[in-house]
Design a protein around this motif. Structure first.
Motif, PDB file in Angstrom:
ATOM      1  N   ASP A   1       0.903  -1.221  -0.126  1.00  0.00           N
ATOM      2  CA  ASP A   1      -0.253   0.152   0.005  1.00  0.00           C
ATOM      3  C   ASP A   1       1.179   1.360  -0.246  1.00  0.00           C
ATOM      4  O   ASP A   1       2.250   1.454   0.166  1.00  0.00           O
ATOM      5  N   ASP A   2       0.153   2.685  -0.061  1.00  0.00           N
ATOM      6  CA  ASP A   2       1.195   3.679  -0.555  1.00  0.00           C
ATOM      7  C   ASP A   2       1.734   3.799   0.604  1.00  0.00           C
ATOM      8  O   ASP A   2       3.391   4.568   0.794  1.00  0.00           O
ATOM      9  N   THR A   3       1.390   3.321   2.226  1.00  0.00           N
ATOM     10  CA  THR A   3       2.418   3.779   3.550  1.00  0.00           C
ATOM     11  C   THR A   3       3.813   2.933   3.274  1.00  0.00           C
ATOM     12  O   THR A   3       4.873   3.103   3.497  1.00  0.00           O
ATOM     13  N   THR A   4       3.348   1.874   2.740  1.00  0.00           N
ATOM     14  CA  THR A   4       4.514   0.361   2.735  1.00  0.00           C
ATOM     15  C   THR A   4       5.579   1.209   2.061  1.00  0.00           C
ATOM     16  O   THR A   4       6.295   1.248   1.869  1.00  0.00           O
ATOM     17  N   VAL A   5       5.203   1.065   0.574  1.00  0.00           N
ATOM     18  CA  VAL A   5       6.107   1.982  -0.625  1.00  0.00           C
ATOM     19  C   VAL A   5       6.881   3.221  -0.187  1.00  0.00           C
ATOM     20  O   VAL A   5       7.887   3.368  -0.491  1.00  0.00           O
ATOM     21  N   THR A   6       6.245   3.930   0.401  1.00  0.00           N
ATOM     22  CA  THR A   6       6.946   4.814   1.165  1.00  0.00           C
ATOM     23  C   THR A   6       7.802   4.961   2.177  1.00  0.00           C
ATOM     24  O   THR A   6       8.876   4.977   1.771  1.00  0.00           O
ATOM     25  N   ARG A   7       7.454   4.046   3.258  1.00  0.00           N
ATOM     26  CA  ARG A   7       8.309   3.417   4.282  1.00  0.00           C
ATOM     27  C   ARG A   7       9.884   2.773   3.654  1.00  0.00           C
ATOM     28  O   ARG A   7      10.653   3.106   3.565  1.00  0.00           O
ATOM     29  N   LEU A   8       9.340   2.341   2.452  1.00  0.00           N
ATOM     30  CA  LEU A   8      10.766   1.122   1.810  1.00  0.00           C
ATOM     31  C   LEU A   8      11.201   1.781   1.033  1.00  0.00           C
ATOM     32  O   LEU A   8      12.897   1.735   1.143  1.00  0.00           O
ATOM     33  N   ALA A   9      11.182   3.086   0.277  1.00  0.00           N
ATOM     34  CA  ALA A   9      11.080   4.215  -0.311  1.00  0.00           C
ATOM     35  C   ALA A   9      12.235   5.154   0.063  1.00  0.00           C
ATOM     36  O   ALA A   9      13.812   5.104  -0.070  1.00  0.00           O
ATOM     37  N   GLY A  10      12.179   4.995   1.194  1.00  0.00           N
ATOM     38  CA  GLY A  10      13.057   5.926   2.808  1.00  0.00           C
ATOM     39  C   GLY A  10      14.338   4.936   2.638  1.00  0.00           C
ATOM     40  O   GLY A  10      15.142   5.430   3.197  1.00  0.00           O
ATOM     41  N   GLN A  11      13.545   3.837   2.514  1.00  0.00           N
ATOM     42  CA  GLN A  11      14.879   2.661   3.663  1.00  0.00           C
ATOM     43  C   GLN A  11      15.983   2.466   2.375  1.00  0.00           C
ATOM     44  O   GLN A  11      16.862   1.413   2.595  1.00  0.00           O
TER      45      GLN A  11
ATOM     46  N   ALA B   1      -7.169  -9.734  -9.770  1.00  0.00           N
ATOM     47  CA  ALA B   1      -6.087  -8.976 -11.018  1.00  0.00           C
ATOM     48  C   ALA B   1      -6.418  -7.566 -10.520  1.00  0.00           C
ATOM     49  O   ALA B   1      -5.522  -6.977 -10.171  1.00  0.00           O
ATOM     50  N   ALA B   2      -7.624  -7.226 -10.289  1.00  0.00           N
ATOM     51  CA  ALA B   2      -7.485  -6.019  -9.465  1.00  0.00           C
ATOM     52  C   ALA B   2      -6.496  -5.257  -8.366  1.00  0.00           C
ATOM     53  O   ALA B   2      -5.904  -4.192  -8.356  1.00  0.00           O
ATOM     54  N   ASP B   3      -6.071  -6.074  -7.122  1.00  0.00           N
ATOM     55  CA  ASP B   3      -4.934  -6.442  -6.151  1.00  0.00           C
ATOM     56  C   ASP B   3      -4.323  -5.908  -7.236  1.00  0.00           C
ATOM     57  O   ASP B   3      -3.486  -5.391  -6.946  1.00  0.00           O
ATOM     58  N   SER B   4      -3.777  -6.471  -8.178  1.00  0.00           N
ATOM     59  CA  SER B   4      -2.422  -6.597  -8.538  1.00  0.00           C
ATOM     60  C   SER B   4      -2.135  -5.691  -9.361  1.00  0.00           C
ATOM     61  O   SER B   4      -1.342  -4.634  -9.934  1.00  0.00           O
ATOM     62  N   GLN B   5      -3.227  -5.177 -10.087  1.00  0.00           N
ATOM     63  CA  GLN B   5      -3.362  -3.584 -10.998  1.00  0.00           C
ATOM     64  C   GLN B   5      -2.877  -2.417 -10.193  1.00  0.00           C
ATOM     65  O   GLN B   5      -2.387  -1.220 -10.195  1.00  0.00           O
ATOM     66  N   ALA B   6      -3.915  -3.197  -8.244  1.00  0.00           N
ATOM     67  CA  ALA B   6      -3.504  -1.366  -7.635  1.00  0.00           C
ATOM     68  C   ALA B   6      -3.036  -1.431  -7.599  1.00  0.00           C
ATOM     69  O   ALA B   6      -2.091  -0.414  -7.093  1.00  0.00           O
ATOM     70  N   ALA B   7      -1.385  -2.607  -6.801  1.00  0.00           N
ATOM     71  CA  ALA B   7      -0.058  -2.869  -6.588  1.00  0.00           C
ATOM     72  C   ALA B   7       0.635  -2.670  -7.394  1.00  0.00           C
ATOM     73  O   ALA B   7       1.742  -1.059  -6.971  1.00  0.00           O
ATOM     74  N   ILE B   8       0.901  -2.419  -8.579  1.00  0.00           N
ATOM     75  CA  ILE B   8       1.581  -1.571  -9.705  1.00  0.00           C
ATOM     76  C   ILE B   8       1.171  -0.602  -9.927  1.00  0.00           C
ATOM     77  O   ILE B   8       2.422   0.352  -9.697  1.00  0.00           O
ATOM     78  N   ARG B   9       0.313   0.171  -9.719  1.00  0.00           N
ATOM     79  CA  ARG B   9      -0.449   1.852  -9.837  1.00  0.00           C
ATOM     80  C   ARG B   9      -0.080   2.157  -8.950  1.00  0.00           C
ATOM     81  O   ARG B   9       1.290   3.511  -8.879  1.00  0.00           O
ATOM     82  N   CYS B  10       0.387   1.644  -7.206  1.00  0.00           N
ATOM     83  CA  CYS B  10       0.520   2.780  -6.328  1.00  0.00           C
ATOM     84  C   CYS B  10       2.335   2.348  -6.377  1.00  0.00           C
ATOM     85  O   CYS B  10       2.989   3.151  -5.274  1.00  0.00           O
ATOM     86  N   ILE B  11       2.976   1.176  -6.305  1.00  0.00           N
ATOM     87  CA  ILE B  11       3.814   1.220  -6.058  1.00  0.00           C
ATOM     88  C   ILE B  11       4.686   2.504  -7.809  1.00  0.00           C
ATOM     89  O   ILE B  11       5.978   2.775  -7.171  1.00  0.00           O
ATOM     90  N   ARG B  12       4.241   2.478  -8.341  1.00  0.00           N
ATOM     91  CA  ARG B  12       4.368   3.987  -9.389  1.00  0.00           C
ATOM     92  C   ARG B  12       4.636   5.103  -8.727  1.00  0.00           C
ATOM     93  O   ARG B  12       5.127   5.474  -8.861  1.00  0.00           O
ATOM     94  N   LYS B  13       3.354   5.036  -8.857  1.00  0.00           N
ATOM     95  CA  LYS B  13       3.205   6.314  -8.176  1.00  0.00           C
ATOM     96  C   LYS B  13       4.143   6.602  -6.777  1.00  0.00           C
ATOM     97  O   LYS B  13       4.172   8.047  -6.940  1.00  0.00           O
ATOM     98  N   GLY B  14       4.802   5.721  -6.255  1.00  0.00           N
ATOM     99  CA  GLY B  14       5.792   5.445  -5.352  1.00  0.00           C
ATOM    100  C   GLY B  14       6.938   6.228  -6.049  1.00  0.00           C
ATOM    101  O   GLY B  14       7.972   6.648  -5.185  1.00  0.00           O
ATOM    102  N   GLY B  15       7.273   6.310  -6.733  1.00  0.00           N
ATOM    103  CA  GLY B  15       8.740   6.381  -7.535  1.00  0.00           C
ATOM    104  C   GLY B  15       9.448   4.935  -7.548  1.00  0.00           C
ATOM    105  O   GLY B  15      10.631   5.259  -8.599  1.00  0.00           O
ATOM    106  N   LEU B  16       9.021   4.398  -7.982  1.00  0.00           N
ATOM    107  CA  LEU B  16       9.889   2.930  -7.668  1.00  0.00           C
ATOM    108  C   LEU B  16       9.472   1.962  -8.783  1.00  0.00           C
ATOM    109  O   LEU B  16       8.201   2.558  -9.540  1.00  0.00           O
ATOM    110  N   THR B  17      10.589   1.121  -9.468  1.00  0.00           N
ATOM    111  CA  THR B  17      10.017   0.148 -10.091  1.00  0.00           C
ATOM    112  C   THR B  17       9.459  -0.597  -9.860  1.00  0.00           C
ATOM    113  O   THR B  17       9.797  -1.483  -9.092  1.00  0.00           O
ATOM    114  N   VAL B  18       8.347  -1.239 -10.651  1.00  0.00           N
ATOM    115  CA  VAL B  18       7.741  -2.270 -10.440  1.00  0.00           C
ATOM    116  C   VAL B  18       8.366  -3.453 -11.356  1.00  0.00           C
ATOM    117  O   VAL B  18       7.636  -3.539 -12.678  1.00  0.00           O
TER     118      VAL B  18
END
Ligand code: SF4
Length: 322
Positions: free
Chosen positions: A102-112, A138-155
């Motif tokens: 989720d967004d919080t997790t992506v932000t935390r990981l990006a910070g590390q 499949a919707a979970d995967s679609q949302a996860a890919i978008r969430c990671i991209r939004k956080g600026g990470l490569t997925v």
């Protein structure tokens, strides 16, 4: 400069599920134990000495990294912070499931220092996911890919053609959907039936038939072609040769130690045929390709050249290294 990946396999750690095909301990050859701080630092240090000038990336494969307690994730990532700051390692990569991000997790990981997250997508067809015991949609995967991209990470998306209920059209659609959602690269692992799994039970009961090697190669060829057209790298086709897979562990499925090369060769073979068919009868010609692609173009044992030459073009066909 190509980076060097220092792999840590944390098989099945954190995973809240048992997918029908999964035996992580077999495919990684790992006990699944989490590495200690000492394990992390000493392995990075030893790989750094052989990597020369090439940048290092630490990767946690297998398991479901983000389903581990946050304190455990921090324990794995914290010792690497000093190495990131000093430039001894360039980046960190983790693997997880589509419903554990989720967004919080992506932000935390990006910070590390995590820059790449690989998702076990496997299929973008809900029927296939359900029959495979994935526990997400499949919707979970679609949302996860978008969430990671939004956080600026490569997925990256891992796809597994040939699961229960899958078809070639569904596999292709799955690839198209992960690309459309924003996947930056894909791995393609056609299903292998491992002993001791639910899939093995279904196979032995006659309830499931995996793709044969030839079927898997032909399907992966289509998927590879689609990825090339979309300019999305396919960084791996088939499990590694040293993934602990052998006659004792593999019951059936699309398995070959050089599956990726077989697939690339088939794609080049199709291209050769297309080119040859456009030539006048009796025309001789040479083919130029990058040196790193000679074995793919020529095929295993140069069989692609023999097949093309024997069917529709003169036997003078040969490869010219540029
Ligand atoms: S989510 Fe991954 S680790 Fe967990 S059971 Fe499925 S394939 Fe195995």
């Amino acid at each position: 400069m190509k980076k060097v990946t220092v792999p840590f396999f944390i098989s099945h750690q954190g995973c809240p599920h048992t997918c029908v095909f999964c035996d992580q301990r077999t495919i990684s050859g790992s006990t699944g134990e989490l590495p200690s701080t000492h394990d992390l630092l000493s392995k990075v240090d030893s790989w750094r000495r052989t990597a020369g000038e090439r940048p290092l990336e630490v990767a946690f494969f297998g398991g479901t990294f983000t389903a581990l307690p946050v304190a455990v994730q921090d324990k794995l990532l914290q010792p690497l912070q000093r190495l990131l700051a000093s430039g001894e390692i360039r980046s960190i990569r983790i693997s997880t499931r589509s419903d554990c991000i989720d967004d919080t997790t992506v932000t935390r990981l990006a910070g590390q220092g995590v820059t790449v997250i690989e998702l076990g997508v496997q299929s973008m067809d809900d029927g296939v996911l359900e029959r495979s015991g994935r526990g997400h949609t499949a919707a979970d995967s679609q949302a996860a890919i978008r969430c990671i991209r939004k956080g600026g990470l490569t997925v990256g998306a891992q796809l597994m053609p040939g699961l229960p209920g899958d078809t070639s059209a569904k596999s292709l659609h799955s690839l198209q959907r992960v690309i459309a959602a924003g996947a930056g690269f894909v791995r393609i692992y056609p299903v292998v039936v491992l002993r001791g799994t639910e899939l093995a039970r279904r196979f032995q009961a006659g309830e499931f038939s995996p793709l044969s090697l030839d079927e898997g190669v032909q399907l992966c060829k289509v998927l590879l072609h689609e990825s090339i057209k979309a300019a999305i790298p396919v960084i791996r086709i088939g499990l590694q040769a040293d993934d602990g897979l052998n006659a004792d562990t593999v019951l059936a499925g699309c398995r070959h130690p050089a599956l990726g090369q077989l697939v690339r060769s088939e794609l080049y073979f199709d291209l050769l045929c297309k080119l040859v068919l456009e030539l006048p009868d009796g025309q001789t010609f040479s083919i130029r390709c990058h040196p790193s692609r000679v074995s793919d173009v020529a095929g295993p044992g140069r069989t692609s050249l023999a097949r093309v030459g024997g069917g529709c073009c003169p036997p003078e066909l040969f490869l010219n290294r540029p």
